[in-house]
Every structure is written in C-alpha cells, then in structure tokens.
Design a protein around this motif. Structure first.
Motif, PDB file in Angstrom:
ATOM      1  N   ARG A  99       0.840  -1.202   0.000  1.00  0.00           N
ATOM      2  CA  ARG A  99       0.000   0.000   0.000  1.00  0.00           C
ATOM      3  C   ARG A  99       0.874   1.251   0.000  1.00  0.00           C
ATOM      4  O   ARG A  99       2.015   1.215   0.473  1.00  0.00           O
ATOM      5  N   ILE A 100       0.321   2.330  -0.512  1.00  0.00           N
ATOM      6  CA  ILE A 100       0.968   3.630  -0.323  1.00  0.00           C
ATOM      7  C   ILE A 100       0.592   4.064   1.093  1.00  0.00           C
ATOM      8  O   ILE A 100      -0.542   4.462   1.361  1.00  0.00           O
ATOM      9  N   SER A 101       1.523   3.948   2.000  1.00  0.00           N
ATOM     10  CA  SER A 101       1.224   4.119   3.421  1.00  0.00           C
ATOM     11  C   SER A 101       1.453   5.536   3.921  1.00  0.00           C
ATOM     12  O   SER A 101       0.980   5.902   5.003  1.00  0.00           O
ATOM     13  N   SER A 102       2.186   6.350   3.137  1.00  0.00           N
ATOM     14  CA  SER A 102       2.500   7.692   3.615  1.00  0.00           C
ATOM     15  C   SER A 102       2.855   8.591   2.435  1.00  0.00           C
ATOM     16  O   SER A 102       3.515   8.155   1.487  1.00  0.00           O
ATOM     17  N   LYS A 103       2.371   9.829   2.490  1.00  0.00           N
ATOM     18  CA  LYS A 103       2.848  10.864   1.577  1.00  0.00           C
ATOM     19  C   LYS A 103       2.934  12.160   2.343  1.00  0.00           C
ATOM     20  O   LYS A 103       1.933  12.737   2.763  1.00  0.00           O
ATOM     21  N   GLU A 104       4.148  12.632   2.522  1.00  0.00           N
ATOM     22  CA  GLU A 104       4.432  13.825   3.314  1.00  0.00           C
ATOM     23  C   GLU A 104       4.786  14.974   2.385  1.00  0.00           C
ATOM     24  O   GLU A 104       5.677  14.850   1.542  1.00  0.00           O
ATOM     25  N   LEU A 105       4.074  16.088   2.505  1.00  0.00           N
ATOM     26  CA  LEU A 105       4.355  17.267   1.695  1.00  0.00           C
ATOM     27  C   LEU A 105       5.405  18.118   2.391  1.00  0.00           C
ATOM     28  O   LEU A 105       5.261  18.463   3.563  1.00  0.00           O
ATOM     29  N   LEU A 106       6.459  18.466   1.680  1.00  0.00           N
ATOM     30  CA  LEU A 106       7.587  19.164   2.286  1.00  0.00           C
ATOM     31  C   LEU A 106       7.500  20.678   2.181  1.00  0.00           C
ATOM     32  O   LEU A 106       8.263  21.382   2.838  1.00  0.00           O
ATOM     33  N   GLN A 107       6.589  21.197   1.363  1.00  0.00           N
ATOM     34  CA  GLN A 107       6.461  22.647   1.221  1.00  0.00           C
ATOM     35  C   GLN A 107       5.798  23.258   2.455  1.00  0.00           C
ATOM     36  O   GLN A 107       4.752  22.786   2.914  1.00  0.00           O
ATOM     37  N   ALA A 108       6.383  24.314   2.980  1.00  0.00           N
ATOM     38  CA  ALA A 108       5.909  24.928   4.224  1.00  0.00           C
ATOM     39  C   ALA A 108       4.478  25.453   4.104  1.00  0.00           C
ATOM     40  O   ALA A 108       3.725  25.449   5.081  1.00  0.00           O
ATOM     41  N   LYS A 109       4.087  25.906   2.906  1.00  0.00           N
ATOM     42  CA  LYS A 109       2.744  26.486   2.756  1.00  0.00           C
ATOM     43  C   LYS A 109       1.638  25.465   2.966  1.00  0.00           C
ATOM     44  O   LYS A 109       0.488  25.835   3.198  1.00  0.00           O
ATOM     45  N   PHE A 110       1.984  24.164   2.880  1.00  0.00           N
ATOM     46  CA  PHE A 110       0.986  23.120   3.079  1.00  0.00           C
ATOM     47  C   PHE A 110       1.020  22.537   4.490  1.00  0.00           C
ATOM     48  O   PHE A 110       0.357  21.529   4.764  1.00  0.00           O
ATOM     49  N   ASN A 111       1.796  23.130   5.385  1.00  0.00           N
ATOM     50  CA  ASN A 111       1.914  22.598   6.737  1.00  0.00           C
ATOM     51  C   ASN A 111       0.562  22.482   7.420  1.00  0.00           C
ATOM     52  O   ASN A 111      -0.359  23.249   7.139  1.00  0.00           O
ATOM     53  N   ASN A 112       0.477  21.526   8.351  1.00  0.00           N
ATOM     54  CA  ASN A 112      -0.778  21.322   9.074  1.00  0.00           C
ATOM     55  C   ASN A 112      -0.941  22.364  10.175  1.00  0.00           C
ATOM     56  O   ASN A 112      -0.112  23.267  10.328  1.00  0.00           O
ATOM     57  N   LYS A 113      -2.026  22.230  10.949  1.00  0.00           N
ATOM     58  CA  LYS A 113      -2.321  23.216  11.990  1.00  0.00           C
ATOM     59  C   LYS A 113      -1.233  23.311  13.046  1.00  0.00           C
ATOM     60  O   LYS A 113      -1.037  24.355  13.656  1.00  0.00           O
ATOM     61  N   GLU A 114      -0.533  22.189  13.266  1.00  0.00           N
ATOM     62  CA  GLU A 114       0.526  22.187  14.281  1.00  0.00           C
ATOM     63  C   GLU A 114       1.845  22.726  13.749  1.00  0.00           C
ATOM     64  O   GLU A 114       2.827  22.822  14.479  1.00  0.00           O
ATOM     65  N   GLY A 115       1.885  23.048  12.451  1.00  0.00           N
ATOM     66  CA  GLY A 115       3.105  23.594  11.870  1.00  0.00           C
ATOM     67  C   GLY A 115       4.024  22.550  11.277  1.00  0.00           C
ATOM     68  O   GLY A 115       5.081  22.875  10.735  1.00  0.00           O
ATOM     69  N   GLY A 116       3.640  21.257  11.377  1.00  0.00           N
ATOM     70  CA  GLY A 116       4.462  20.194  10.805  1.00  0.00           C
ATOM     71  C   GLY A 116       4.095  19.933   9.356  1.00  0.00           C
ATOM     72  O   GLY A 116       3.100  20.438   8.844  1.00  0.00           O
ATOM     73  N   HIS A 117       4.912  19.123   8.695  1.00  0.00           N
ATOM     74  CA  HIS A 117       4.635  18.787   7.306  1.00  0.00           C
ATOM     75  C   HIS A 117       3.305  18.051   7.183  1.00  0.00           C
ATOM     76  O   HIS A 117       2.976  17.192   8.002  1.00  0.00           O
ATOM     77  N   ALA A 118       2.551  18.403   6.159  1.00  0.00           N
ATOM     78  CA  ALA A 118       1.238  17.782   5.952  1.00  0.00           C
ATOM     79  C   ALA A 118       1.408  16.316   5.571  1.00  0.00           C
ATOM     80  O   ALA A 118       2.204  15.977   4.692  1.00  0.00           O
ATOM     81  N   GLN A 119       0.668  15.442   6.241  1.00  0.00           N
ATOM     82  CA  GLN A 119       0.644  14.017   5.937  1.00  0.00           C
ATOM     83  C   GLN A 119      -0.695  13.700   5.290  1.00  0.00           C
ATOM     84  O   GLN A 119      -1.745  13.790   5.921  1.00  0.00           O
ATOM     85  N   LEU A 120      -0.676  13.354   4.001  1.00  0.00           N
ATOM     86  CA  LEU A 120      -1.913  13.184   3.252  1.00  0.00           C
ATOM     87  C   LEU A 120      -2.613  11.857   3.525  1.00  0.00           C
ATOM     88  O   LEU A 120      -3.803  11.721   3.250  1.00  0.00           O
ATOM     89  N   ILE A 121      -1.890  10.878   4.055  1.00  0.00           N
ATOM     90  CA  ILE A 121      -2.498   9.570   4.311  1.00  0.00           C
ATOM     91  C   ILE A 121      -2.508   9.327   5.820  1.00  0.00           C
ATOM     92  O   ILE A 121      -1.449   9.216   6.443  1.00  0.00           O
ATOM     93  N   PRO A 122      -3.699   9.248   6.422  1.00  0.00           N
ATOM     94  CA  PRO A 122      -3.773   9.039   7.872  1.00  0.00           C
ATOM     95  C   PRO A 122      -3.110   7.737   8.299  1.00  0.00           C
ATOM     96  O   PRO A 122      -3.028   6.781   7.525  1.00  0.00           O
ATOM     97  N   GLU A 123      -2.648   7.702   9.549  1.00  0.00           N
ATOM     98  CA  GLU A 123      -1.970   6.505  10.061  1.00  0.00           C
ATOM     99  C   GLU A 123      -2.919   5.319  10.145  1.00  0.00           C
ATOM    100  O   GLU A 123      -2.529   4.181   9.913  1.00  0.00           O
ATOM    101  N   THR A 124      -4.167   5.571  10.529  1.00  0.00           N
ATOM    102  CA  THR A 124      -5.134   4.484  10.646  1.00  0.00           C
ATOM    103  C   THR A 124      -6.113   4.529   9.479  1.00  0.00           C
ATOM    104  O   THR A 124      -6.269   5.554   8.823  1.00  0.00           O
ATOM    105  N   GLY A 125      -6.789   3.411   9.259  1.00  0.00           N
ATOM    106  CA  GLY A 125      -7.769   3.359   8.190  1.00  0.00           C
ATOM    107  C   GLY A 125      -7.196   2.772   6.918  1.00  0.00           C
ATOM    108  O   GLY A 125      -6.019   2.403   6.834  1.00  0.00           O
ATOM    109  N   MET A 126      -8.049   2.680   5.902  1.00  0.00           N
ATOM    110  CA  MET A 126      -7.637   2.106   4.623  1.00  0.00           C
ATOM    111  C   MET A 126      -6.624   2.999   3.928  1.00  0.00           C
ATOM    112  O   MET A 126      -6.651   4.207   4.060  1.00  0.00           O
ATOM    113  N   LYS A 127      -5.725   2.351   3.165  1.00  0.00           N
ATOM    114  CA  LYS A 127      -4.699   3.079   2.436  1.00  0.00           C
ATOM    115  C   LYS A 127      -4.770   2.723   0.946  1.00  0.00           C
ATOM    116  O   LYS A 127      -5.240   1.636   0.585  1.00  0.00           O
ATOM    117  N   PRO A 128      -4.314   3.622   0.095  1.00  0.00           N
ATOM    118  CA  PRO A 128      -4.404   3.385  -1.341  1.00  0.00           C
ATOM    119  C   PRO A 128      -3.659   2.124  -1.782  1.00  0.00           C
ATOM    120  O   PRO A 128      -2.600   1.789  -1.244  1.00  0.00           O
TER     121      PRO A 128
END
Length: 553
Positions: A99-128
């Motif tokens: 499965r594609i288990s993780s995709k992390e966006l490295l551009q700062a403009k896409f950072n999440n609310k906590e200021g970290g890199h955006a993770q497009l695939i949640p840790e739990t649940g179904m994955k692509p």
C-alpha cells in the motif's frame, strides 16, 4: 409589527434573515450533494452485485482501522516500509502490504495546523492500493506475507521512476508495477498469476485542512458528468457505478484520486462503521489504472488529465464557481498576485452587475422619497387593509417606484456571492499566497483582524449611505447591528474571502455615492426650476398689476 411594514420592508427583512440563516445553517450542516446512484449496463451490475453480497461481510466490514499484523511485522523486520520515493516537494512510502502508506508534503505552505509537514495519508484506516480477496483463505494469508520491492529508494528528479512490488502466496503471486511522476500522479499495473476475485481500495481521505463550511468525503465522477458526493457521516448502504472517470477521497484542499479505469469497471461505494464512505473496485487478473495523491491544484490536475479538475468540489454552486475560478486564475496570470486578482475579479463582477444594482438603488431612493406619503395613506386607511394596499400601489405607480426593485437585485446577487465564496474557500492556490504587508496567507484568517474590522466599518458606512424607511425602531436597531455581527463572524474567515467582501463593500459605497448625488442634483434642479417658475409667476403678476394700474388711470 409586521402589519405596519411596507411590502418592501418585509421583503428586505426576509432577505436579510435568509442570508443569516443560510450562512449559520451551512456552518452547522454543510450542504450535501444528492447521492445519485449511476448504474450503466444494469443487468451486468446486478449479477456482480449478487456475487458480492456474501463477500461484503468479509471484504467490507474489516476495512477501517486495519493494522499491520504481528506476522507481517516479523517478515518486514524493524520497519514496515519497503520502498521510499523522494522528491523535492514530497516523500512517499510503500509498506509491506503493498500500500501507499504515507505521503508527506515538504512545502511549508501546506503545513498542518501544528506547523508540521502535511501528511496526506492518515496513520489508521484504509490506504491506497490495498488489496482484499474474495477467497477468505487467500485473503487471510495475504495479510501475513509481506511484499518485496525491486527498489528500496527512488529519487524523482524529473523523469518517471518505476518500482515492482511482489507478494508470493502459497497458491498465488501478486505483482504491482508502479510508475511515479514528479507531479504527484502514478500509473499502476496489477496482475495475478491466477484469476481470483479481488478488490482494490482507494484509501481513506486526507485529513489535513478542514475549515467550517467545507465538504470532506468521497466522490464518484462518471462519464455522463454526474458527480456523486458522499460526505463523512452520511454514507448509507452500498452504491455501484460503471462508466467511472475518477474516484476521489478528499478534504478541503487535498485528495486521493484514482482514474483511467476500463468503462465496465464496477466501482463500489460502501460505508464504514462510522458511516464514512469507503470506495473500492472489482479488479481484473491484469488491471491497469492511474492515481494521484496531492493538493487539488487546478493547473496540476489539468496538466495530468483535464477530467481530474472535476475532483475540485464546489458544492451546489459548481456551475457558477468553476468558471469564476478560471477567470480568477486568468487574472492571476496577469497580476501575479492572488490578492490583486481577487480585487480585479470583484471589480469585474460589480461592473457586470452595475445596471442591476443601480436600478435597485434608484428604486430604494424613490421609495424613501414617497415614504412620508405612504405613511399618511397607511394612517388614513388603517381600518381598511384592502383600500390601503390599493392606495399604496397607486402611489408607487404614480411615482414610478417598484416596491420590489430594491430587493430583487440583492436576491439575484446572493448566488454570485456564494459562488465566489466557494471558489475562495476551496482554492488551494491561496495557501501560502501573500497579498500585501501583514496578509501573508490568503487561505488563513487575518492575524491582526484588520481586514474583518475594515469590512465591518465599510458595511456600517454603506448602511449610513443607503436609504431606508424603517417604521419600527427595533428593526432599525437590529439592522444597525448587522455590521457588528458580520465582523465577528468574519474574524476567522480566510483573508481572501474577507478581502472580496471588503472590496465589494467599497464598490457599493462608491455606487451609492453616485446614485445619492444624482438624486441630490435632481432635487436641487427641481427646486431651482420651482424657484424659477415662482419668479416668473411673480414677475408676471407684477407686470399684470402695473398694466391694470395704467388702464385705471
């Protein structure tokens, strides 16, 4: 209280109440798209649907919250990642279940609310790209045997890169050949050594950015241009589709998308235990399709394949929002700044609507002028509503004043506002986009609340300029407090949207100035004409007296 109001007042109050109700209601209950079931080749779908009835208990129920089993961890060693794809803008990982288990966006403009890199695939649940088999024995074994990867690390430097994943089961070999591209999309070829029935999953939606009044869930877009959207928490039962152009699991700005299926591929949309949508499709022994995991940037999706732009969701106002965004994007090509592009778009919209709004403002001025006479008629015929209404309508007709003229333009502008609202709320292009000085991100609220305050002040000033004929002091007070209510409401809105509303108010103020000045000039001209006529009459009277005096002599 309502009996004392004119039809114009009642309609204006109704419009204002409708707007407030619509905004508040949408904030709490975002509008859902009709859950249309699109089924082509109906007989074929029914047969396959019957075949999957028993399978659904095994295939669908355990989909959410799936975790790597103990056996898989032991096979994988210290890490369950078997291949990593790196690019200057993202890092993508593939795990031991293929499965594609993780995709992390490295551009700062896409950072999440906590200021970290955006993770497009949640840790739990179904994955692509997760596969489940109809055969329970094979399915159970597939959870315990890890995939192997032909390449452990892939660096995307512009040219496509390929990795082959292989899972060797006791009676079956599964092969996934994945080709990754720098723009975020990939091509997939899945093959089995034997023809067994299995299903490939789209995966759970990203959970990065979700502001109020945005939609999150799943979409199935078919070749007859129908988009079926099921929001999280609203999934009911099972829906099947054929002739599918794309499937998407999305949040406000990002999406996991699969597309380029064969036309007869059966796509199934189910619900999980939390009533969230789960999308998967019946796969062939040798299956080819493509996918994309990333931000819903219009130009990126269009360059990959134009049909993917339909994954950008605008809700009820797609018919108007889509061309508005294309116009906004064109303006950005001219100005190179999304803030100035929003201002230019507002100017264009106001110019197009100018004749309509002008008529409304003129009508309101006329109503204001004859308001004292209307009150006299209402007082005179207080005990006879029928006669009073007839007299009032005659008064409107006599002065060429339309009691609805001031409200209809406002009503017709509401769809335009909500269309541009959906555009500015869903445009990922505004993320990290600066305007001037303190506004460094048009997708976020104004950090110093300057724009909301300016918006409220301009709304208040516009009210001062706009004629009204309230007869009830309470109604007038409520109307005066609307700028305060809207200011508080807009404090947390994206800066781009507040900028649009503020600039729109400025244009309204300028237009109201013009109308007010025209009426003032007309009134002064009327007074001057009246004074001139009186002077002539006075002179004629004086001349007449002199002439009469001479005759008497």
């Amino acid at each position: 209280m309502l009996d004392k109001m004119t039809p114009n007042q009642r309609l204006m109050l109704a419009v204002a109440a409708s707007i407030i109700f619509f905004v508040a209601y949408t904030a709490i209950f975002p509008p859902a798209e009709p859950q249309t079931q699109v089924v082509k080749t109906q007989q074929d779908v029914k047969v396959k649907h019957q075949d999957t009835t028993q399978a659904s208990q095994d295939v669908i129920e355990p989909t959410t919250g799936h975790s790597i089993t103990k056996e898989v961890r032991e096979v994988a060693g210290r890490s369950n990642t078997i291949s990593t794809v790196t690019h200057k803008d993202f890092i993508l990982k593939i795990d031991t279940l293929g499965r594609i288990s993780s995709k992390e966006l490295l551009q700062a403009k896409f950072n999440n609310k906590e200021g970290g890199h955006a993770q497009l695939i949640p840790e739990t649940g179904m994955k692509p790209l997760y596969i489940r088999f109809l055969d329970e024995v094979i399915d159970n074994e597939s959870k315990t045997v890890a995939y192997s990867a032909s390449v452990e690390n892939i660096a995307l430097d512009g040219s496509p890169q390929k990795v082959t994943l292989t899972q060797k089961l006791s009676s079956l070999t599964v092969t996934k050949e994945l080709t990754f591209y720098a723009d975020g999309h990939y091509d997939a070829k899945v093959s089995l050594s034997q023809d067994k029935r299995y299903f490939i999953y789209l995966g759970q939606r990203p959970q990065v950015t979700e502001q109020m009044m945005t939609v999150s869930g799943a979409m199935v877009y078919t070749d007859d241009e129908i988009a079926t959207i099921v929001e999280d928490g609203d999934a009911e039962g099972r829906k099947t589709f054929t002739g599918v152009e794309l499937i998407s699991a999305f949040d406000q700005y990002s999406a996991t998308i699969m597309y380029d299926f064969a036309k007869d591929t059966v796509i199934t949309l189910e619900r999980d235990r939390e009533d969230n949508p789960v999308v998967y499709f019946d796969a062939l022994q040798n299956m080819s399709f493509s996918g994309y995991i990333g931000q819903k940037e219009y130009k990126v999706l269009k360059n990959i394949k134009p049909v993917l732009t339909n994954a950008i969701e605008y809700g009820w106002f797609t018919f108007a929002s889509k061309p508005l965004f294309q116009l906004l994007s064109w303006l950005h090509g001219i100005f190179g700044n999304w803030g100035w592009s929003i201002i230019a778009l507002t100017l264009i919209i106001r110019t197009i609507l100018y004749p309509l709004t002008y008529k409304g403002m003129v009508s309101m001025q006329k109503i204001k002028e004859i308001s004292p006479k209307i009150k006299e008629l209402q007082a005179k015929h207080k005990g006879d509503p029928q006669r009073m209404n007839a007299a009032v309508m005659d008064m409107y007709k006599k002065h060429n004043a339309n009691p609805l003229g001031g409200c209809l333009p406002m009503i017709l502008q509401i769809p335009v506002f909500f269309a541009i609202y959906r555009v500015l709320l869903n445009a990922v292009e505004l993320q990290g986009a600066p305007w001037i000085m303190w506004v460094s991100d048009l997708s976020l609220k104004d950090p110093y609340y300057i724009l909301p305050i300016l918006m409220g002040a301009s709304m208040y000033y516009q009210q001062r300029l706009t004629p009204n004929n309230f007869t009830d002091p309470l109604q007038e007070k409520v109307f005066k407090y609307l700028p305060v209510i809207f200011t508080l409401f807009f404090l947390t809105f994206p800066s781009g949207l507040v900028l649009y509303w503020f600039v729109n108010n400025l244009f309204s103020i300028a237009q109201q100035f013009i109308v007010n000045q025209q009426f003032q000039n007309a009134k002064e001209a009327e007074i001057a004409a009246s004074d001139h006529a009186q002077k002539i009459e006075h002179k004629e009277a004086q001349d007449s007296k002199k002439s009469t005096g001479r005759k008497d002599d």
